[in-house]
Design an enzyme around this catalytic site. Structure first.
Site, mmCIF file in Angstrom:
data_model
loop_
_atom_site.group_PDB
_atom_site.id
_atom_site.type_symbol
_atom_site.label_atom_id
_atom_site.label_comp_id
_atom_site.label_asym_id
_atom_site.label_seq_id
_atom_site.Cartn_x
_atom_site.Cartn_y
_atom_site.Cartn_z
ATOM 1 N N ASP A 104 54.935 48.023 39.250
ATOM 2 C CA ASP A 104 54.968 46.649 38.751
ATOM 3 C C ASP A 104 54.380 45.751 39.823
ATOM 4 O O ASP A 104 55.086 45.235 40.691
ATOM 5 C CB ASP A 104 56.403 46.252 38.414
ATOM 6 C CG ASP A 104 56.484 44.942 37.655
ATOM 7 O OD1 ASP A 104 55.423 44.323 37.425
ATOM 8 O OD2 ASP A 104 57.601 44.535 37.291
ATOM 9 N N VAL A 105 53.056 45.577 39.760
ATOM 10 C CA VAL A 105 52.343 44.837 40.804
ATOM 11 C C VAL A 105 51.716 43.540 40.293
ATOM 12 O O VAL A 105 51.327 42.691 41.084
ATOM 13 C CB VAL A 105 51.265 45.729 41.462
ATOM 14 C CG1 VAL A 105 51.909 46.891 42.194
ATOM 15 C CG2 VAL A 105 50.250 46.236 40.437
ATOM 16 N N LYS A 106 51.576 43.409 38.975
ATOM 17 C CA LYS A 106 51.067 42.189 38.330
ATOM 18 C C LYS A 106 49.815 41.653 39.007
ATOM 19 O O LYS A 106 49.685 40.452 39.279
ATOM 20 C CB LYS A 106 52.152 41.108 38.289
ATOM 21 C CG LYS A 106 53.363 41.492 37.441
ATOM 22 C CD LYS A 106 54.359 40.347 37.352
ATOM 23 C CE LYS A 106 55.549 40.701 36.468
ATOM 24 N NZ LYS A 106 56.433 41.724 37.079
ATOM 25 N N ARG A 107 48.856 42.508 39.241
ATOM 26 C CA ARG A 107 47.629 42.085 39.910
ATOM 27 C C ARG A 107 46.706 41.357 38.938
ATOM 28 O O ARG A 107 46.623 41.703 37.765
ATOM 29 C CB ARG A 107 46.902 43.291 40.507
ATOM 30 C CG ARG A 107 47.689 44.079 41.539
ATOM 31 C CD ARG A 107 48.264 43.197 42.620
ATOM 32 N NE ARG A 107 48.810 43.972 43.721
ATOM 33 C CZ ARG A 107 49.756 43.559 44.543
ATOM 34 N NH1 ARG A 107 50.278 42.365 44.378
ATOM 35 N NH2 ARG A 107 50.187 44.316 45.521
#
Length: 307
Positions: A104-107
């Site tokens: 879960d890095v939401k880049r």
């Protein structure tokens, strides 16, 4: 293909539940912190060690019950390189036990930068999928789409997030008559056609918050090929009944993430009399079983009512 592996794991485990590994040092049992600090000192190395040992205990307790874990990178980034080491060690351990790992890095950034983010995660064998922020436009997503196809990975694109103020941007009305989140959904629906698996779903999925069941129903229709990653269950207030609109008629199409309610179950009013901090993993296991039962029952009830 990622989505096929995900669906097969959901079918095998008979649950859509995903455990979010978001360790907060102040909520980790004291006996784990004591051991970690004894090994590594009480600075960032010790904190990172405690996070990893805590995660390992959760994974050991639930890996046979669930298809995947979601690891939120921010909880590890906060402790610099040592935190990142714990992040990667956690992913490696989860993979060793056969779990799908979602980073879960939401880049989200311009295309050249996105290539580097994609290289860091989608080209890394430890991670099966990542979360992506689409709000810089379709071209910012191209590198992820290329690596999804090339490496058999998956992405979950932010569409309607679970936080209360998501409406401040995502619910703005557009000139086309709908809302911003619906325009994003249309983009995802179009892109999802690029990579379709044998079960009719795409490896290009969507993040849809459990706290917005009405919107979830709309989005299930807007994105029929996209698997949903659904946050907001448990600590954020969403219930089993709130998530049913995320699923298709057969009870597939969504995985439901819970973090705090699962990994800190031993601290909850419901379980604290039954389990001590030394049994935090067992408490998490019982909470996974309970959550699975509640969601599956809600899906059965929906199908019964519909028929």
């Amino acid at each position: 293909m990622f989505v096929d592996r995900l669906i097969e794991s959901v079918k095998a485990k008979k649950t859509p539940v995903v455990v979010g590994l978001d360790p907060r040092i102040e909520m980790i049992p004291d006996f784990i912190k004591e051991e970690a600090f004894r090994r590594k000192g009480n600075g960032v190395e010790g904190i990172a060690e405690a996070m990893y040992l805590f995660n390992k205990g959760i994974i050991d307790a639930v890996y046979d019950l669930i298809p995947a874990v979601k690891i939120q990178v921010a909880f590890y980034e906060a402790y610099g390189i040592e935190g990142f080491k714990a992040f990667f060690r956690t992913a490696e351990y989860a993979k060793s036990l056969g779990l799908i790992v979602i980073a879960d890095v939401k880049r989200g950034d311009i295309q050249d930068v996105a290539k580097m983010y994609s290289k860091a995660y989608l080209q890394n064998p430890l991670f099966d999928a990542i979360t992506v922020n689409p709000y810089m436009g379709e071209d910012s997503m191209v590198p992820y789409l290329e690596d999804v196809e090339k490496f058999g990975k998956g992405i979950f694109v932010l569409v309607k997030t679970s936080n209360k103020s998501s409406k401040d941007v995502q619910d703005i009305e557009t000139k086309k008559g709908g809302y911003v989140y619906q325009e994003v959904a249309k983009m995802i629906s179009r892109l999802s056609k690029m990579i379709i698996g044998k079960y009719g779903y795409s490896s290009i999925g969507a993040v849809v918050g459990a706290t917005y069941p009405f919107e979830a129903k709309i989005l299930r229709e807007e994105m029929p090929r996209s698997y949903f990653l659904v946050p907001g269950y448990g600590a954020q207030g969403a219930t089993a009944e709130d998530v049913v609109n995320c699923f298709d008629e057969e009870g597939y199409g969504a995985i439901i993430n819970s973090s705090r309610a699962l990994i800190y179950a031993y601290r909850s009013d419901f379980w604290k009399e039954a389990y001590s901090e030394y049994e935090y993993g067992q408490a998490a296991r019982e909470e996974v079983i309970l959550m699975t039962g509640m969601i599956n029952n809600a899906l059965v009830k929906r199908k019964y009512i519909a028929s």
